[in-house]
Design a protein around this motif. Structure first.
Motif, PDB file in Angstrom:
ATOM      1  N   UNK A  75       0.890  -1.381   0.320  1.00 21.94           N
ATOM      2  CA  UNK A  75       0.128  -0.230  -0.022  1.00 21.94           C
ATOM      3  C   UNK A  75       0.661   0.767   0.205  1.00 21.94           C
ATOM      4  N   UNK A  76       2.052   1.164   0.594  1.00 24.38           N
ATOM      5  CA  UNK A  76       2.664   2.508   0.773  1.00 24.38           C
ATOM      6  C   UNK A  76       3.524   2.462  -0.950  1.00 24.38           C
ATOM      7  N   UNK A  77       3.874   2.173  -0.923  1.00 27.99           N
ATOM      8  CA  UNK A  77       4.958   1.364  -2.544  1.00 27.99           C
ATOM      9  C   UNK A  77       4.036   2.378  -2.993  1.00 27.99           C
ATOM     10  N   UNK A  78       2.564   1.792  -3.177  1.00 29.61           N
ATOM     11  CA  UNK A  78       1.768   2.392  -4.070  1.00 29.61           C
ATOM     12  C   UNK A  78       1.181   3.483  -3.932  1.00 29.61           C
ATOM     13  N   UNK A  79       1.436   4.311  -2.368  1.00 26.04           N
ATOM     14  CA  UNK A  79       0.748   5.952  -2.362  1.00 26.04           C
ATOM     15  C   UNK A  79       2.120   6.003  -2.867  1.00 26.04           C
ATOM     16  N   UNK A  80       2.739   5.977  -3.488  1.00 21.91           N
ATOM     17  CA  UNK A  80       4.488   6.999  -3.405  1.00 21.91           C
ATOM     18  C   UNK A  80       4.080   6.732  -5.441  1.00 21.91           C
ATOM     19  N   UNK A  81       3.996   6.085  -5.432  1.00 23.38           N
ATOM     20  CA  UNK A  81       3.700   5.238  -6.987  1.00 23.38           C
ATOM     21  C   UNK A  81       2.737   6.368  -7.311  1.00 23.38           C
ATOM     22  N   UNK A  82       1.199   6.375  -7.159  1.00 22.56           N
ATOM     23  CA  UNK A  82       0.665   7.050  -7.486  1.00 22.56           C
ATOM     24  C   UNK A  82       0.992   8.193  -8.302  1.00 22.56           C
ATOM     25  N   UNK A  83       1.354   8.932  -7.810  1.00 17.43           N
ATOM     26  CA  UNK A  83       1.878  10.715  -8.070  1.00 17.43           C
ATOM     27  C   UNK A  83       1.932  11.073 -10.071  1.00 17.43           C
ATOM     28  N   UNK A  84       2.817  10.130 -10.190  1.00 22.78           N
ATOM     29  CA  UNK A  84       2.775  10.123 -12.031  1.00 22.78           C
ATOM     30  C   UNK A  84       2.451   9.578 -12.392  1.00 22.78           C
ATOM     31  N   UNK A  85       1.613   8.159 -11.548  1.00 22.42           N
ATOM     32  CA  UNK A  85       1.014   7.495 -12.525  1.00 22.42           C
ATOM     33  C   UNK A  85      -0.046   7.531 -13.120  1.00 22.42           C
ATOM     34  N   UNK A  86      -0.354   7.256 -14.830  1.00 21.95           N
ATOM     35  CA  UNK A  86      -1.446   7.605 -15.734  1.00 21.95           C
ATOM     36  C   UNK A  86      -2.269   6.652 -15.525  1.00 21.95           C
ATOM     37  N   UNK A  87      -3.391   6.708 -16.378  1.00 24.50           N
ATOM     38  CA  UNK A  87      -4.262   6.087 -16.700  1.00 24.50           C
ATOM     39  C   UNK A  87      -3.948   5.208 -17.737  1.00 24.50           C
ATOM     40  N   UNK A  88      -4.171   3.432 -17.038  1.00 17.47           N
ATOM     41  CA  UNK A  88      -5.332   2.837 -16.351  1.00 17.47           C
ATOM     42  C   UNK A  88      -4.986   2.729 -14.730  1.00 17.47           C
ATOM     43  N   UNK A  89      -3.216   2.989 -14.820  1.00 19.69           N
ATOM     44  CA  UNK A  89      -2.408   2.275 -13.528  1.00 19.69           C
ATOM     45  C   UNK A  89      -2.671   3.182 -12.345  1.00 19.69           C
TER      46      UNK A  89
END
Length: 538
Positions: free
Chosen positions: A57-71
């Motif tokens: 969960x922590x790693x997913x939150x860290x990656x979210x800011x730079x992620x684009x759909x559908x990721x």
């Protein structure tokens, strides 16, 4: 140890394995694969990542800011799945409700509907005006799980041409109505008189309907089949519990216009519950909210159909609340092959006062309605000396005592623990003057000749093995014939009815009653025998 090869097919094989536990070092690889996976593979990856818990969960939150759909939406869904283990997840998901990506917002709504918590309902309600239909579906479902009066007020105003949103909004309204209604207690009043003469159906074990009808003589009984008796109730509900041989009772409801036999079970239930007859019964005997649940006798929850029916009923009769958890009434739907659908209203919340003495139940104990049937066949004489040679938990002795006066009660069993159970049940029935002894039914001599032997002998699945029950029954019948007082009676249940009738006749006992009875998986015969009037006990 060399790292696992998780490239290509090796990764897909690992994901399909239920035993796959990702290593911490494999987390980046799995998150990278989540970006490009198809829908089915993405689901498998998310399940694998769930096993890593908080670190995923922590790693997913860290990656979210730079992620684009559908990721972006997939990371949000993963964080939602891990929300119960991540103390930061709720606040993060509340922030995701305003994300530019519609799928991200939708996944946040779904996750928050499961997590709940302070501020969640208000945040979801605030999103309603600005969301497209697809997301309003998820909002409606989430609000149905955690909402309060404000959510119910909003959902009650929903007007849409989208069938799925209409369905989800309707289900959510039903859930919220019953949840909010639980704050007000309700009960079925057993002493409240019927508003008019009501037709009721009393159900018993197959084979006991004639005995049940004899107990229900004051209610104008009519035997419909071997397990159902129709009666007319003019007094309170509790009056029907005078019959100790019935299992339960209910009120039949109309399922369609006069002469019509609907083939659609949903329509039959809707018609029945919306009928004036149903409303009159519910209002007459219920204090507080009118809560019900639907039970499909053929099995299965049929959740979708149940919700559709409940929604239609709510529109026709707003005071009726579908509540599977806190229901007072059960709507039982029977769909017999080749026959019309039947709907009955059972008082689920009505306490049965008849068998409260059963503090201890043994696996081989008689069901009390069966014990009551045995006692009724045996009859009650004030001078009765009653012996139960296979006493078990004492149910037959209690039911004989409930039937009428007697002189003495005696119970024996080979199992001391069973007799301790019988002693506790007899005490709960306020019967303290009972003789209990560890003894063999084939040799025990009661202190005085019994005028009534009343028992349910050992059987269970062992009835299939005649080498176990045959010698026991034969020896017991021979001993009973010698032990009974002149004109004494023997009443019992036999799974080997032809053999025991022949054996009883051979030792001088005359058959006076025979009735096959459903024992739950097999049939046995309720038998009564009488000793010769001129014979003297040995």
């Amino acid at each position: 140890m060399a790292p696992r090869d998780l490239s290509g097919e090796a990764l897909r094989e690992a994901l399909r394995s239920r035993g796959y536990q990702p290593a911490r070092a494999e987390l980046p690889l799995l998150l990278e694969q989540l970006k490009i996976a198809d829908r089915d593979e993405a689901e498998l990856i998310e399940r694998a990542l769930e096993r890593l818990g908080l670190v995923a969960s922590e790693e997913a939150r860290a990656r979210f800011a730079s992620a684009r759909p559908p990721e972006r939406g997939r990371l949000c869904r993963l964080i939602g799945r891990l929300g119960a283990r991540d103390p930061e997840a709720r606040a993060w998901l509340l922030g995701a409700l305003t994300d530019e990506d519609p799928k991200t917002r939708r996944n946040a709504m779904i996750a928050l509907g499961k997590l709940g918590g302070e501020g969640v309902e208000a945040a979801l309600l605030a999103r309603w005006p600005d969301e497209p239909v697809e997301n309003r579906r998820s909002l409606a479902a989430a609000l149905g799980k955690l909402g309060g009066p404000d959510a119910l007020a909003l959902l009650s105003t929903v007007e849409t041409d989208d069938p799925e949103l209409a369905r989800l909004s309707g289900e959510a309204r039903l859930k919220l109505t019953r949840t909010l209604g639980r704050a007000q207690s309700g009960a079925i009043d057993p002493a409240r008189p019927a508003p008019r003469a009501l037709e009721a159906l009393c159900h018993c074990r197959a084979g006991l309907s004639e005995l049940a009808a004899s107990e229900l003589a004051a209610f104008s009984p009519r035997i419909l089949n071997e397990e159902t008796v129709r009666v007319t109730l003019t007094g309170p509900l509790e009056a029907l519990y005078r019959a100790r041989t019935i299992l339960r009772f209910g009120f039949p409801l109309p399922t369609g216009a006069r002469g019509a036999s609907p083939s659609d079970p949903g329509e039959a239930v809707r018609f029945a519950l919306s009928s004036p007859e149903a409303l009159a019964i519910l209002r007459a005997f219920t204090s507080g909210p009118l809560r019900y649940r639907i039970e499909w006798a053929s099995g299965g929850h049929r959740r979708g159909l149940t919700f559709r029916v409940a929604e239609k009923v709510a529109r026709a009769r707003p005071e009726l609340v579908n509540d599977p958890t806190e229901s007072l009434w059960e709507v039982v739907v029977t769909e017999p092959p080749g026959a019309p659908i039947a709907v009955e209203l059972w008082p689920r919340g009505l306490a049965d006062p008849r068998f409260t003495y059963r503090r201890v139940h043994l696996p081989a104990s008689s069901h009390p309605t069966l014990a009551a049937a045995l006692a009724r066949v045996g009859g009650a004489r004030p001078d009765d000396v009653v012996w139960d040679p296979f006493a078990g938990a004492g149910t037959e002795l209690v039911e004989r005592a409930r039937l009428g006066p007697y002189r003495r009660l005696i119970g024996t069993d080979l199992d001391p623990a069973a007799l301790e159970s019988a002693r506790e049940n007899l005490a709960a029935a306020s019967l303290s003057d009972v003789t209990l002894a560890v003894a063999d039914a084939r040799t025990f001599r009661p202190p005085e000749p019994p005028t009534l032997i009343l028992t349910n002998p050992p059987m269970g699945r062992r009835v299939l093995d005649s080498t176990l029950t045959g010698p026991l029954y034969d020896a017991f019948l021979a001993h009973a014939a010698k032990t009974l007082a002149p004109s004494g009676r023997l009443v019992w249940i036999s799974p080997r009815w032809e053999d025991t009738r022949a054996r009883a006749s051979a030792v001088g006992l005359r058959a006076t009653f025979r009735q096959r009875v459903d024992m739950g998986g097999f049939f046995a015969e309720l038998q009564a025998f009488s000793a010769g009037a001129g014979r003297r006990p040995a």
